[in-house]
Design an enzyme around this catalytic site. Sequence first.
Site, PDB file in Angstrom:
ATOM      1  N   GLU A  34      11.969   3.881   8.918  1.00 42.76           N
ATOM      2  CA  GLU A  34      11.177   4.399  10.023  1.00 42.76           C
ATOM      3  C   GLU A  34      11.471   3.706  11.350  1.00 42.76           C
ATOM      4  OE1 GLU A  34       7.030   4.713   9.073  1.00 42.76           O
ATOM      5  OE2 GLU A  34       7.426   5.850   7.245  1.00 42.76           O
ATOM      6  N   CYS A  44       0.795   3.669   3.037  1.00 39.03           N
ATOM      7  CA  CYS A  44       0.255   2.312   2.998  1.00 39.03           C
ATOM      8  C   CYS A  44       1.313   1.281   3.380  1.00 39.03           C
ATOM      9  CB  CYS A  44      -0.358   2.015   1.643  1.00 39.03           C
ATOM     10  SG  CYS A  44       0.713   2.327   0.242  1.00 39.03           S
ATOM     11  N   HIS A  45       2.596   1.652   3.327  1.00 41.41           N
ATOM     12  CA  HIS A  45       3.651   0.721   3.754  1.00 41.41           C
ATOM     13  C   HIS A  45       3.556   0.411   5.244  1.00 41.41           C
ATOM     14  CE1 HIS A  45       5.428   4.752   4.351  1.00 41.41           C
ATOM     15  NE2 HIS A  45       6.078   4.199   5.359  1.00 41.41           N
ATOM     16  N   ASN A  71      -3.928   2.650  -3.518  1.00 39.72           N
ATOM     17  CA  ASN A  71      -3.645   3.965  -2.951  1.00 39.72           C
ATOM     18  C   ASN A  71      -3.055   4.863  -4.043  1.00 39.72           C
ATOM     19  OD1 ASN A  71      -2.717   6.181  -1.521  1.00 39.72           O
ATOM     20  ND2 ASN A  71      -1.308   5.032  -0.231  1.00 39.72           N
ATOM     21  N   TYR A  89      -4.172  -4.636   8.799  1.00 38.48           N
ATOM     22  CA  TYR A  89      -5.289  -4.380   7.889  1.00 38.48           C
ATOM     23  C   TYR A  89      -6.610  -4.361   8.664  1.00 38.48           C
ATOM     24  CZ  TYR A  89      -1.847  -5.472   4.269  1.00 38.48           C
ATOM     25  OH  TYR A  89      -0.725  -5.493   3.477  1.00 38.48           O
TER      26      TYR A  89
END
Length: 175
Positions: A162, A133-134, A125, A95
């Site tokens: 991912e 945003c993940h 979002n 963040y």
Amino acid sequence: MSWLTVPTPLPSGPMHIAVTPLGVAAAGYGGRGDETPPCTDGAKVAAVTDRIGAYLSGRSRKLGLPIDWSLSSGPHRAVLQALLREVPYGRTITYGELAARSGVFEDVAEPGLAARTVGQMMAANPVALLVPCHRVVAADGIGGFGGGRVGIEVKRWLLTLEGVLEPTLDWNGPL
């Protein structure tokens, strides 16, 4: 703005997606059957469904869908666009790092305020998954994700897809 529901293997179930002539304006986890009006453009429904399906099955690393930014503005849009531009598939950012890279918080002196504000921006979002945003995590762990326990499960699922996290025995995604 018209709506469609896209089936997914995510712990939250289907996604609800709003499309406009400019692109995807809203995307959220957990399908909603009550969104009106429904999208009746077969080409848009097919494109959105196919691209999200390819991404979540591991066949594609990019969604390639146009984004309609009309539901975000100012600093919020700047942070979301920085995330989209700066953090590729398979990577994460904290963040605080996203706050610094966005350039939005240069005048903020209070320690931690920019990072907390970015966390709130990620929770708001409007185009989840399309703007990933993940991929934004806390400095000391995975951080939060909207939707409570199921939300964190979605974040873990996407980060496992991912390759950021190792699959667990209960992983139900592509290998």
